[in-house]
Structures are given as structure tokens and as C-alpha cells.
Design a protein around this motif. Structure first.
Motif, mmCIF file in Angstrom:
data_model
loop_
_atom_site.group_PDB
_atom_site.id
_atom_site.type_symbol
_atom_site.label_atom_id
_atom_site.label_comp_id
_atom_site.label_asym_id
_atom_site.label_seq_id
_atom_site.Cartn_x
_atom_site.Cartn_y
_atom_site.Cartn_z
ATOM 1 N N ALA A 1 -14.014 -15.732 -20.893
ATOM 2 C CA ALA A 1 -14.220 -15.611 -19.446
ATOM 3 C C ALA A 1 -12.927 -15.860 -18.684
ATOM 4 N N VAL A 2 -12.181 -16.884 -19.082
ATOM 5 C CA VAL A 2 -10.908 -17.183 -18.418
ATOM 6 C C VAL A 2 -9.925 -16.029 -18.615
ATOM 7 N N LEU A 3 -9.854 -15.505 -19.827
ATOM 8 C CA LEU A 3 -8.918 -14.416 -20.101
ATOM 9 C C LEU A 3 -9.327 -13.131 -19.387
ATOM 10 N N ARG A 4 -10.635 -12.902 -19.231
ATOM 11 C CA ARG A 4 -11.080 -11.734 -18.464
ATOM 12 C C ARG A 4 -10.634 -11.852 -17.011
ATOM 13 N N ARG A 5 -10.774 -13.049 -16.469
ATOM 14 C CA ARG A 5 -10.343 -13.238 -15.079
ATOM 15 C C ARG A 5 -8.858 -12.967 -14.944
ATOM 16 N N ARG A 6 -8.075 -13.423 -15.915
ATOM 17 C CA ARG A 6 -6.633 -13.170 -15.864
ATOM 18 C C ARG A 6 -6.351 -11.686 -15.998
ATOM 19 N N GLY A 7 -7.016 -11.022 -16.942
ATOM 20 C CA GLY A 7 -6.775 -9.602 -17.149
ATOM 21 C C GLY A 7 -7.237 -8.739 -16.003
ATOM 22 N N ALA A 8 -8.258 -9.197 -15.285
ATOM 23 C CA ALA A 8 -8.783 -8.403 -14.172
ATOM 24 C C ALA A 8 -7.768 -8.221 -13.069
ATOM 25 N N GLY A 9 -6.759 -9.075 -13.044
ATOM 26 C CA GLY A 9 -5.765 -8.968 -11.986
ATOM 27 C C GLY A 9 -4.794 -7.821 -12.162
ATOM 28 N N ASP B 1 -8.853 -16.039 -8.238
ATOM 29 C CA ASP B 1 -10.050 -15.205 -8.245
ATOM 30 C C ASP B 1 -11.084 -15.698 -7.243
ATOM 31 N N LEU B 2 -11.180 -17.005 -7.058
ATOM 32 C CA LEU B 2 -12.067 -17.532 -6.026
ATOM 33 C C LEU B 2 -11.627 -17.058 -4.643
ATOM 34 N N ASP C 1 -23.608 -20.399 -5.821
ATOM 35 C CA ASP C 1 -24.108 -19.570 -6.918
ATOM 36 C C ASP C 1 -23.559 -18.149 -6.839
ATOM 37 N N GLN C 2 -23.497 -17.589 -5.625
ATOM 38 C CA GLN C 2 -22.952 -16.233 -5.471
ATOM 39 C C GLN C 2 -21.471 -16.192 -5.848
ATOM 40 N N ILE C 3 -20.741 -17.220 -5.465
ATOM 41 C CA ILE C 3 -19.320 -17.275 -5.789
ATOM 42 C C ILE C 3 -19.137 -17.370 -7.294
ATOM 43 N N MET C 4 -19.899 -18.268 -7.945
ATOM 44 C CA MET C 4 -19.784 -18.421 -9.397
ATOM 45 C C MET C 4 -20.161 -17.148 -10.130
ATOM 46 N N ALA D 1 -19.920 -14.097 -9.013
ATOM 47 C CA ALA D 1 -18.885 -13.083 -8.799
ATOM 48 C C ALA D 1 -17.658 -13.340 -9.651
ATOM 49 N N VAL D 2 -17.310 -14.614 -9.841
ATOM 50 C CA VAL D 2 -16.066 -14.949 -10.534
ATOM 51 C C VAL D 2 -16.267 -15.122 -12.026
#
Length: 240
Positions: free
Chosen positions: A125-133, A170-171, A186-189, A191-192
């Protein structure tokens, strides 16, 4: 093999590190293990000392240095090394360590004892967030003196860079893309982070405090990220 993502495990429990390392290797990651803080920081501070990691798994209970201090030192490293995602391994039942760790720049945490599958899910999950950028369609977002570059994953206020972790970036993007709309925690979590992980609700508040400290002129009286009591947060459309 050149596309393999590499993880640095800083953990003094050799048996745990071996078990986790073998599991993550079977899941397709390259692994380097550092037995203490000194060895781990040396690998990060000295180019060529080892494979450049994509993420650091950091135990908070190390024999030679407090893990929180290790996290601070990682965040103080120059360039991309200082922005490496950090996933903390924390003692079960000690929420303060988790909160402080998030405040000083960790991206996520896993309490001990943990299931290797949960650790793997959080790493991905952390790496996906990084890659999404790195999406090519990303554009610059401007709100007064605040500029968010989604390509470079950088934030500046008045031309001065703001230090944010990958998760905090990402937040901020999640809120900025929905400027003027109130979002629940909950919506923020969702989404991220997605639905696959059980989130620690308080962590959102901790991260919002860090983001405010980075982008607000007066974090105690924010003008950009506003709290809606009993609901969540809203990113103000009108700024400076």
C-alpha cells in the motif's frame, strides 16, 4: 530483476528479520538486513554501500539508538533518501510510539506481533502510494502561494519547499482535489489507503497536524485545511 523493489529491514531480532525477509523475498522483494541503527543508517548515508531501498522497515526498539531518532535522521538525509517511505514496527499496546512516529515522518506502522501477510499488504500500500505520484497526467495545483506539483510530488509555499512524507503528500492531494468538500476520516482513508487495511483513525489527525505545520502560516489557526468538528476535514478553496 532490475525492476525488483528493494526493502531495508532495520531490526535487531535476527530470527524475526530472517523470517520476515524470507517471506518478503518469496513475495518478490529484494531484502537487505541491518542488525542495528548504525548499520542501517550507514547503508542509507553511504552511496554504494548497498542496494538503494524503495522502503525502510524500521523497528523502534533498537539496541544502539531509539527508532524514533533513526526515523528523524532518515528524514534529514538529502534528496530522495530523505523521502524514503518508512514503515515502523512498534510494540503492541503502545499507541504513543505510533503517534510520535507518524508525527516525525513515518508513513505507516505495524504493531508487534504481526502477521507477515499484514506487513506485506501495508508495504504494498505504501509503495502504491509512492508509485501513484508518477502518473504522466498529473498537473501543478495552485492555491494562492501554495503550489502542489503532482509530477514531482513536491509542495511549496511562497516558493519554499515543504517537507512531507509520501503518505502526507497523498493526504494533501486527496483534500486539494476536493477543495470545498467536507471529507470524513473514513472517506480520506478510503481514498488514500484503499479498503484492504484496517486504519488507525487517530493517525489521520496526527498527519493533518504535520501537514498544517508544513503549509500553514499559523498551524494553530489554519486557513487551508480546516477541521469540521464531528465530521472530518475540508480544504479551503479561498486562500491567501
Amino acid at each position: 530483476m532490475s525492476d525488483m523493489q528493494h526493502l531495508l529491514i532495520i531490526e535487531d531480532d535476527a530470527r524475526l528479520a530472517q523470517m520476515v525477509g524470507e517471506y518478503l523475498e518469496r513475495s518478490g522483494f529484494g531484502i537487505t538486513h541491518a542488525i542495528d541503527a548504525k548499520a542501517g543508517l550507514a547503508l542509507l548515508q553511504e552511496p554504494g554501500a548497498g542496494p538503494a531501498p524503495d522502503l525502510v522497515i524500521l523497528d523502534l526498539m533498537l539496541p544502539d539508538m531509539d527508532g524514533l531518532e533513526v526515523c528523524r535522521r532518515i528524514r534529514s538525509l538529502p534528496g530522495e533518501r530523505g523521502q524514503l517511505p518508512v514503515l515502523m514496527l512498534t510494540a503492541k499496546g503502545d499507541p504513543m510510539d505510533r503517534i510520535v512516529g507518524l508525527e516525525i515522518g513515518a508513513d505507516d506502522y505495524v504493531p508487534k506481533p504481526f502477521e507477515p501477510r499484514e506487513l506485506l499488504a501495508r508495504i504494498r500500500a505504501v509503495l502504491r502510494r509512492r508509485g501513484a505520484g508518477a502518473q504522466p497526467a498529473a498537473k501543478m495545483m495552485r492555491f494562492g502561494s501554495l503550489e502542489i506539483d503532482r509530477d514531482a510530488r513536491t509542495v511549496t509555499v511562497g516558493g519554499k519547499p515543504c517537507e512531507l512524507t509520501s503518505y502526507q503528500f497523498d493526504l494533501l492531494i486527496t483534500l486539494a482535489e476536493r477543495a470545498g468538500r467536507v471529507l470524513t476520516r473514513d472517506q480520506i482513508m478510503e481514498a488514500v489507503r484503499g479498503r484492504e487495511l484496517e486504519a488507525f483513525d487517530r493517525s489521520i489527525d496526527v498527519h493533518m497536524g504535520r501537514i498544517r505545520a508544513a503549509i500553514e502560516a499559523d498551524p494553530k489557526n489554519p486557513k487551508r485545511i480546516l477541521t469540521v468538528r464531528g465530521v472530518g476535514y475540508v480544504f479551503a478553496k479561498q486562500q491567501d
